[in-house]
Design an enzyme around this catalytic site. Structure first.
Site, short mmCIF file in Angstrom:
data_model
loop_
_atom_site.label_atom_id
_atom_site.label_comp_id
_atom_site.label_asym_id
_atom_site.label_seq_id
_atom_site.Cartn_x
_atom_site.Cartn_y
_atom_site.Cartn_z
N LYS A 90 0.85 -1.21 0.00
CA LYS A 90 0.00 0.00 0.00
C LYS A 90 0.87 1.25 0.00
O LYS A 90 1.90 1.29 0.69
CB LYS A 90 -0.88 -0.03 1.25
CG LYS A 90 -1.90 1.09 1.35
CD LYS A 90 -2.81 0.89 2.57
CE LYS A 90 -3.91 1.93 2.65
NZ LYS A 90 -4.82 1.70 3.79
N SER A 127 -9.77 1.72 2.75
CA SER A 127 -8.88 2.47 1.91
C SER A 127 -7.83 1.62 1.18
O SER A 127 -7.24 2.10 0.22
CB SER A 127 -8.16 3.54 2.74
OG SER A 127 -7.33 2.94 3.72
N SER A 161 -9.91 -0.75 6.95
CA SER A 161 -9.34 -0.61 5.60
C SER A 161 -8.61 -1.83 5.04
O SER A 161 -8.24 -1.82 3.87
CB SER A 161 -8.39 0.58 5.55
OG SER A 161 -9.16 1.74 5.40
#
Ligand code: GLN
Length: 510
Positions: A79, A154, A178
């Site tokens: 990420k 997210s 997330s």
């Protein structure tokens, strides 16, 4: 089976025995990214050359009979909230566009030392604020199961790249859901470990008392493999736990007989999509068939989870994001119309009247932040700043902290009578892109089942437990007490041995 369809456990074993070269393995996933990411937009950066160099070095070491790390040759997507020295780290924000950190996040370092190959950085909601990936400054990620829908957020890029076979494993972060929510909406497995289980050093901070890094993969067994490498104490993160790291992979196969699973009645209340409810009920039946027993438990303050989270997280964010001032790093606004010298050189002070700013320095801060941050990040900073301000602190922030304690206590009480709690991850399957962007509260409600885990600092895992009639994955969440990762992984693994939902793959246009 094609290389990209193989599990992380299989890939690591194949590279170790020499049946597959690290180069062939990495090339296969890079090829898949090149073929399908145009549809998905899961990656913000792909490190093609460096990844192939690393793979060649691993193959060379193997040929020379030298030892290999525990994840040798395994492609991993990370990420874009985790610092990497060889790729930009943007948090999907214009504020950090092109930013190159001077160090690797601890998790990235651990992966590299284990000879995993970082193939790229994944798209996300800006600064991890959001639940649909639509808050990325670099365009939304599309759900591989239906390109008109969100992958969740997210960590949407991390979830989508695993679902679309662009990486066998991805790293995400979870502040209020997330990892688990996008894993659920994309039909993969995502683990949010106990707060402090994994070092957060080098994770761009959102809400420091809630943030936790975790693995995302196609199966619990693959998550266990990666967790073994990335978990553990780090003196560089004061919140990281000193507890020994268990052998997660070796504990996977213990039977579930006697496991007590809690069912929370209010998880099945208004707002829950009937197809999701049905999938989750069937999962309870599967666990019972595997020898577990189901018990009703209560989480009396669960309804306060969303308001509590949406005070504490923005308060911490408003403080954490104060560092983006245009002076130290990140986006800096150009001097007004090009007529003024760059702010901060101390030479050209203009009267406060221009634009209503107290000084050119304040003007530079304000303009840089106004230009660099997107609307949701600004909303959170304003909410948090307001709730922390003198006069409102007790009414909002201090009160939220007290309710957080009640939520923590609810879980402690529940875990006296059950080992795990099972329920939906999200109230609905993946929603359409654009469906909730005009309504922040509707977007926040998507997190109703996930924020409690973070507020309590405990562990949670999500994985697919069915599909809707239109072919969208349905996610199941298991929550467990602090440091129950071995049990969470074992229960998910057992479920995946008995079912095939996690094996299904989306059909993407070539
Ligand atoms: N959707 C939640 C939010 O917008 C959770 C985000 C996260 O876990 N990073 O804050």
């Amino acid at each position: 089976m094609t290389i990209v369809a193989r599990s992380a456990v299989e890939l690591v074993a194949a590279v170790r025995t020499g049946e597959l070269s690290a180069t062939a393995c990495v090339e296969a996933f890079l090829g898949r990214i090149a073929a399908v990411d145009g549809h998905v937009n899961a990656f913000l950066a792909v490190s093609r050359e460096r990844a192939l160099e690393q793979a060649a070095a691993i193959d060379g070491r193997r040929a020379a009979g030298r030892p290999l790390g525990s994840l040798a040759g395994l492609p991993v997507a990370v990420k874009d909230a985790l610092c990497t020295t060889d790729m930009p780290t943007t948090c999907a924000s214009k504020m950090l566009a092109g930013y190159r950190p001077p160090y690797d996040a601890e998790v990235v370092g651990r992966l590299r030392r284990a000879d995993a190959v970082i193939v790229g950085k994944t798209n996300m909601d800006e600064f991890a604020m959001g639940g649909s990936n639509e808050n990325s400054a670099f365009g939304p990620v599309r759900n591989p199961w239906d390109l008109s829908r969100t992958p969740g957020g997210s960590s949407g890029g991390s979830a989508a790249c695993v679902a679309a076979d662009m990486a066998p494993v991805a790293i995400g972060s979870d502040t209020g859901g997330s990892i688990r929510q996008p894993a659920g909406l994309c039909g993969i497995t995502g683990l949010k470990p106990t707060y402090g289980r994994i070092s957060r050093r080098g994770l761009v901070a959102f809400a420091s008392s809630l943030d936790q890094i975790g693995p995302m993969a196609r199966s619990a067994a693959d998550c266990a493999l990666v967790l073994e490498t990335i978990a553990g104490h780090d003196p560089g993160d004061a919140t990281s736990l000193g507890d020994a790291v268990p052998g997660y992979t070796t504990l996977l196969d213990e039977p579930l007989a006697g496991l007590r699973i809690g069912r929370v009645k209010t998880h099945f209340g208004p707002g829950l999509d009937p197809a999701v409810a049905e999938g989750v009920e069937q999962a309870f039946a599967t666990f019972e068939a595997a020898g577990a027993t189901i018990h009703e438990v209560e989480l009396p303050h669960a309804d306060y989870g969303i308001p509590t989270y949406y005070l504490i997280a923005p308060c911490e964010a408003s403080s954490n994001l104060a560092r983006y001032d245009g002076a130290h790093y990140g986006h800096r606004a150009k001097p007004d119309g090009g007529h003024r010298a760059a702010a901060g050189n101390g030479r050209q002070h203009e009267p406060a009247a221009a634009g209503g700013f107290d000084s050119p320095l304040v003007e530079m801060y304000c303009r840089s932040r106004a230009e660099g941050f997107g609307p949701e990040v600004k909303r959170r900073i304003m909410l948090g700043t307001y709730a922390l301000s003198a006069g409102y602190y007790d009414a909002f922030y201090a009160k939220a902290l007290r309710v957080r304690r009640l939520i923590q206590q609810d879980y402690l009480t529940a875990f006296q009578s059950v080992d795990l709690i099972a329920g939906p991850v999200s109230p609905t399957p993946a929603f359409k892109l654009g469906e909730k962007t005009g309504d922040p509260l509707a977007m926040y409600l998507v997190d109703m089942y996930t924020v409690g885990t973070n507020l309590a600092g405990i562990g949670g895992i999500s994985f697919p437990c069915g599909f809707t009639p239109t072919g969208l994955p349905i996610g199941l969440q298991l929550q467990g007490p602090a440091l129950s990762e071995p049990l969470l992984l074992r229960a998910a693994h057992r479920y995946q041995q008995l079912t095939e939902w996690h094996i299904r793959r989306p059909a993407l246009p070539a």
